[in-house]
Design a protein around this motif. Structure first.
Motif, PDB file in Angstrom:
ATOM      1  N   GLU A  82      54.505 -51.879  32.399  1.00 46.91           N
ATOM      2  CA  GLU A  82      53.353 -52.352  33.161  1.00 46.91           C
ATOM      3  C   GLU A  82      53.894 -52.962  34.446  1.00 46.91           C
ATOM      4  OE1 GLU A  82      50.651 -55.378  31.640  1.00 46.91           O
ATOM      5  OE2 GLU A  82      49.439 -55.177  33.468  1.00 46.91           O
ATOM      6  N   ILE A  83      53.374 -52.480  35.570  1.00 47.74           N
ATOM      7  CA  ILE A  83      53.856 -52.953  36.881  1.00 47.74           C
ATOM      8  C   ILE A  83      52.907 -54.027  37.392  1.00 47.74           C
ATOM      9  CG2 ILE A  83      54.334 -52.271  39.259  1.00 47.74           C
ATOM     10  CD1 ILE A  83      54.961 -49.452  38.206  1.00 47.74           C
TER      11      ILE A  83
ATOM     12  N   TYR B 184      51.406 -48.431  33.229  1.00 47.26           N
ATOM     13  CA  TYR B 184      50.137 -49.123  33.497  1.00 47.26           C
ATOM     14  C   TYR B 184      50.256 -49.903  34.793  1.00 47.26           C
ATOM     15  CZ  TYR B 184      48.833 -48.015  28.721  1.00 47.26           C
ATOM     16  OH  TYR B 184      48.523 -47.342  27.574  1.00 47.26           O
ATOM     17  N   ILE B 185      49.271 -49.730  35.664  1.00 51.49           N
ATOM     18  CA  ILE B 185      49.223 -50.502  36.920  1.00 51.49           C
ATOM     19  C   ILE B 185      47.809 -51.057  37.040  1.00 51.49           C
ATOM     20  CG2 ILE B 185      49.575 -50.463  39.423  1.00 51.49           C
ATOM     21  CD1 ILE B 185      51.179 -47.810  38.991  1.00 51.49           C
ATOM     22  N   ASN B 186      47.682 -52.359  36.893  1.00 47.85           N
ATOM     23  CA  ASN B 186      46.362 -52.990  36.948  1.00 47.85           C
ATOM     24  C   ASN B 186      46.207 -53.803  38.218  1.00 47.85           C
ATOM     25  OD1 ASN B 186      45.196 -52.168  34.411  1.00 47.85           O
ATOM     26  ND2 ASN B 186      46.752 -53.460  33.426  1.00 47.85           N
TER      27      ASN B 186
ATOM     28  N   LEU C 145      48.918 -54.558  25.152  1.00 50.16           N
ATOM     29  CA  LEU C 145      49.840 -53.445  24.890  1.00 50.16           C
ATOM     30  C   LEU C 145      50.739 -53.769  23.692  1.00 50.16           C
ATOM     31  CD1 LEU C 145      50.902 -52.542  28.564  1.00 50.16           C
ATOM     32  CD2 LEU C 145      49.495 -51.149  27.018  1.00 50.16           C
ATOM     33  N   SER C 146      51.188 -55.016  23.611  1.00 50.93           N
ATOM     34  CA  SER C 146      52.073 -55.419  22.521  1.00 50.93           C
ATOM     35  C   SER C 146      51.368 -55.247  21.173  1.00 50.93           C
ATOM     36  CB  SER C 146      52.498 -56.869  22.742  1.00 50.93           C
ATOM     37  OG  SER C 146      53.259 -57.325  21.664  1.00 50.93           O
ATOM     38  N   ARG C 147      50.111 -55.678  21.116  1.00 52.65           N
ATOM     39  CA  ARG C 147      49.324 -55.560  19.865  1.00 52.65           C
ATOM     40  C   ARG C 147      49.030 -54.111  19.543  1.00 52.65           C
ATOM     41  NH1 ARG C 147      46.033 -59.353  22.300  1.00 52.65           N
ATOM     42  NH2 ARG C 147      44.450 -57.790  22.800  1.00 52.65           N
TER      43      ARG C 147
ATOM     44  N   ILE D 213      57.835 -52.539  25.349  1.00 50.52           N
ATOM     45  CA  ILE D 213      56.973 -52.709  26.526  1.00 50.52           C
ATOM     46  C   ILE D 213      57.688 -53.576  27.552  1.00 50.52           C
ATOM     47  CG2 ILE D 213      54.768 -53.649  27.312  1.00 50.52           C
ATOM     48  CD1 ILE D 213      54.001 -52.846  24.223  1.00 50.52           C
ATOM     49  N   LEU D 214      57.851 -53.006  28.724  1.00 49.65           N
ATOM     50  CA  LEU D 214      58.589 -53.696  29.782  1.00 49.65           C
ATOM     51  C   LEU D 214      57.616 -54.059  30.900  1.00 49.65           C
ATOM     52  CD1 LEU D 214      61.367 -54.464  31.074  1.00 49.65           C
ATOM     53  CD2 LEU D 214      61.385 -52.162  32.062  1.00 49.65           C
ATOM     54  N   GLY D 215      57.514 -55.347  31.189  1.00 45.05           N
ATOM     55  CA  GLY D 215      56.659 -55.792  32.284  1.00 45.05           C
ATOM     56  C   GLY D 215      57.497 -56.047  33.529  1.00 45.05           C
ATOM     57  N   LEU D 216      57.038 -55.528  34.656  1.00 45.18           N
ATOM     58  CA  LEU D 216      57.752 -55.723  35.927  1.00 45.18           C
ATOM     59  C   LEU D 216      56.929 -56.667  36.799  1.00 45.18           C
ATOM     60  CD1 LEU D 216      58.626 -52.001  36.795  1.00 45.18           C
ATOM     61  CD2 LEU D 216      59.818 -53.534  35.271  1.00 45.18           C
ATOM     62  N   GLU D 217      57.579 -57.675  37.331  1.00 45.44           N
ATOM     63  CA  GLU D 217      56.883 -58.652  38.188  1.00 45.44           C
ATOM     64  C   GLU D 217      57.839 -59.202  39.232  1.00 45.44           C
ATOM     65  OE1 GLU D 217      54.603 -60.459  39.514  1.00 45.44           O
ATOM     66  OE2 GLU D 217      52.876 -59.696  38.485  1.00 45.44           O
ATOM     67  N   VAL D 218      57.256 -59.733  40.297  1.00 42.32           N
ATOM     68  CA  VAL D 218      58.064 -60.448  41.288  1.00 42.32           C
ATOM     69  C   VAL D 218      57.646 -61.911  41.394  1.00 42.32           C
ATOM     70  CG1 VAL D 218      58.799 -58.499  42.689  1.00 42.32           C
ATOM     71  CG2 VAL D 218      56.559 -59.515  43.106  1.00 42.32           C
ATOM     72  N   ALA D 219      56.524 -62.275  40.776  1.00 45.52           N
ATOM     73  CA  ALA D 219      56.040 -63.656  40.879  1.00 45.52           C
ATOM     74  C   ALA D 219      56.655 -64.495  39.762  1.00 45.52           C
ATOM     75  CB  ALA D 219      54.517 -63.684  40.795  1.00 45.52           C
ATOM     76  N   ASN D 220      57.402 -65.517  40.149  1.00 45.52           N
ATOM     77  CA  ASN D 220      58.146 -66.301  39.162  1.00 45.52           C
ATOM     78  C   ASN D 220      57.231 -66.946  38.129  1.00 45.52           C
ATOM     79  OD1 ASN D 220      60.791 -67.053  38.419  1.00 45.52           O
ATOM     80  ND2 ASN D 220      60.254 -69.148  38.935  1.00 45.52           N
ATOM     81  N   MET D 221      56.100 -67.474  38.594  1.00 43.73           N
ATOM     82  CA  MET D 221      55.189 -68.158  37.674  1.00 43.73           C
ATOM     83  C   MET D 221      54.738 -67.193  36.564  1.00 43.73           C
ATOM     84  SD  MET D 221      51.710 -68.568  37.033  1.00 43.73           S
ATOM     85  CE  MET D 221      50.671 -68.199  38.438  1.00 43.73           C
ATOM     86  N   CYS D 222      54.467 -65.958  36.920  1.00 40.98           N
ATOM     87  CA  CYS D 222      54.031 -64.965  35.929  1.00 40.98           C
ATOM     88  C   CYS D 222      55.169 -64.654  34.949  1.00 40.98           C
ATOM     89  CB  CYS D 222      53.601 -63.670  36.625  1.00 40.98           C
ATOM     90  SG  CYS D 222      52.257 -63.902  37.791  1.00 40.98           S
TER      91      CYS D 222
END
Ligand SMILES: C[S@@+](CC[C@H](N)C(=O)[O-])C[C@H]1O[C@@H](n2cnc3c(N)ncnc32)[C@H](O)[C@@H]1O
Length: 332
Positions: free
Chosen positions: A32-33, A102-104, A44-46, A53-62
């Motif tokens: 998920e991007i 997945y891109i939301n 997705l995990s459930r 499942i690999l989540g990609l993020e650049v926002a540290n808080m997330c």
């Protein structure tokens, strides 16, 4: 409380990455991007307990929020990665390995001058297609009509993807959990646009993994001192095709000179330190090499930066002599 585990990042994982080793299990890999607050990661995990499942993020808080949930045991088959999706796709994820994408609600980047930051564009969709397995699905949701229109045009022009819907997009999908941005759009009366494409058997664009180069360094003699070199410095740029470097500043003391450098290449951006120091056991010789500040990766662009600085230093005095050159020759 468990000690915080180290954030996975495009800078600290091997290129490419063995994801089965990271997850500790050999299962299909879903990404998920831009997962934001992580509602969809939980879904997705459930829903896919037999997938990684690999989540990609650049926002540290997330990232911190998702990492805390993972540590609590709430997301057993999820890992999150700090990095731009564009970088992760080209450096960490091998071709033909993703079972779904997945891109939301990607950031829209409305202004024309920011267009190149949009996630859905030719190069990134090509990279996605090359990383997807046959029959893998690509899901995109957006609440911005212009973004939907643009995505429709990019997807239509992608031979490796087939639309699974009867229309370019639909305005609702059964069983969807609502993400933060989706909820906001609905609250504010905006329609959402959902795309579902499938990877077909058309050949994918050939986008090989970008690997690390060897550590760049060059050894030389120069009659100039660290101070004489640093005080002659003025910022300069050095370019080679799609690689761009900007040498921003030079700081010195009696141990050496530190060059502060920005390196921008199509797959990654880095701010690095390049160091000029005396060679151990040969104090009459200088070594110019990549410093370790900020966990830099020795890419082509980094070689170009070291080459640019060495050419500049060598040009400062006609009696400079190269002793050993371990930089990529194409940048000479
Ligand atoms: C508009 S928010 C959507 C968040 C979430 N998916 C939702 O629907 O609520 C976009 C998210 O994508 C992340 N992001 C933006 N560009 C990215 C990129 N190139 N790679 C990975 N994440 C990105 C941002 O940090 C932000 O959290």
């Amino acid at each position: 409380m468990n000690p915080p585990f180290r954030q996975l990042s495009v800078f600290n994982l091997p290129w490419p990455t063995d994801w089965s080793a990271v997850f500790g299990s050999h299962q299909p890999l879903i990404i998920e991007i831009g997962f934001g607050l992580g509602h969809y990661l939980h879904y997705l995990s459930r829903t896919y307990p037999q997938s990684n499942i690999l989540g990609l993020e650049v926002a540290n808080m997330c990232l911190v929020k998702a990492e805390t949930a993972i540590q609590r045991g709430d997301l057993p088959n999820v890992r999150v990665l700090y990095g731009y999706a564009e970088t992760a796709l080209r450096h960490l994820i091998e071709p033909d390995t993703l079972s779904a994408v997945y891109i939301n609600f990607p950031d829209p980047w409305f202004k024309l001058k920011h267009r190149q930051r949009r996630l859905i564009q030719r190069d990134t969709v090509d990279a996605l297609v090359s990383r997807m397995q046959p029959r893998a699905r690509l899901y995109l949701a957006t609440d911005i009509f212009e973004y939907a229109h643009m995505s429709d045009q990019v997807f239509r022009a992608t031979p490796g993807l087939t639309n699974t819907l009867d229309a370019p997009y639909v305005h609702s999908l059964p069983d969807r959990v609502t993400t933060k941005y989706e909820a906001k759009a609905i609250r504010e009366g905006r329609r959402c646009y959902y795309f579902v494409y499938e990877r077909n058997r058309q050949p994918a664009p050939l986008i090989p993994i970008v690997q690390e180069s060897l550590m760049p360094h060059i050894i030389f003699t120069s009659p100039l001192s660290f101070q004489e070199i640093a005080t002659r410095f003025t910022p300069f740029d050095h370019h080679h095709q799609t690689l761009h470097t900007h040498v921003h500043n030079a700081y010195y003391n009696d141990q050496g000179v530190l060059f502060d450098v920005f390196v921008s290449e199509p797959t990654i951006e880095q701010r690095i330190a390049i160091l000029l120091v005396r060679r151990e056991d040969h104090s009459d010789q200088y070594v110019l090499r990549l410093g370790t500040i900020g966990m830099p990766r020795p890419t082509e662009g980094v070689h170009l930066a070291v080459r640019g600085i060495s050419t500049w230093i060598l040009g400062l005095h006609p009696d400079s002599v190269i002793i050993e050159d371990k930089l990529r020759e194409e940048f000479l």
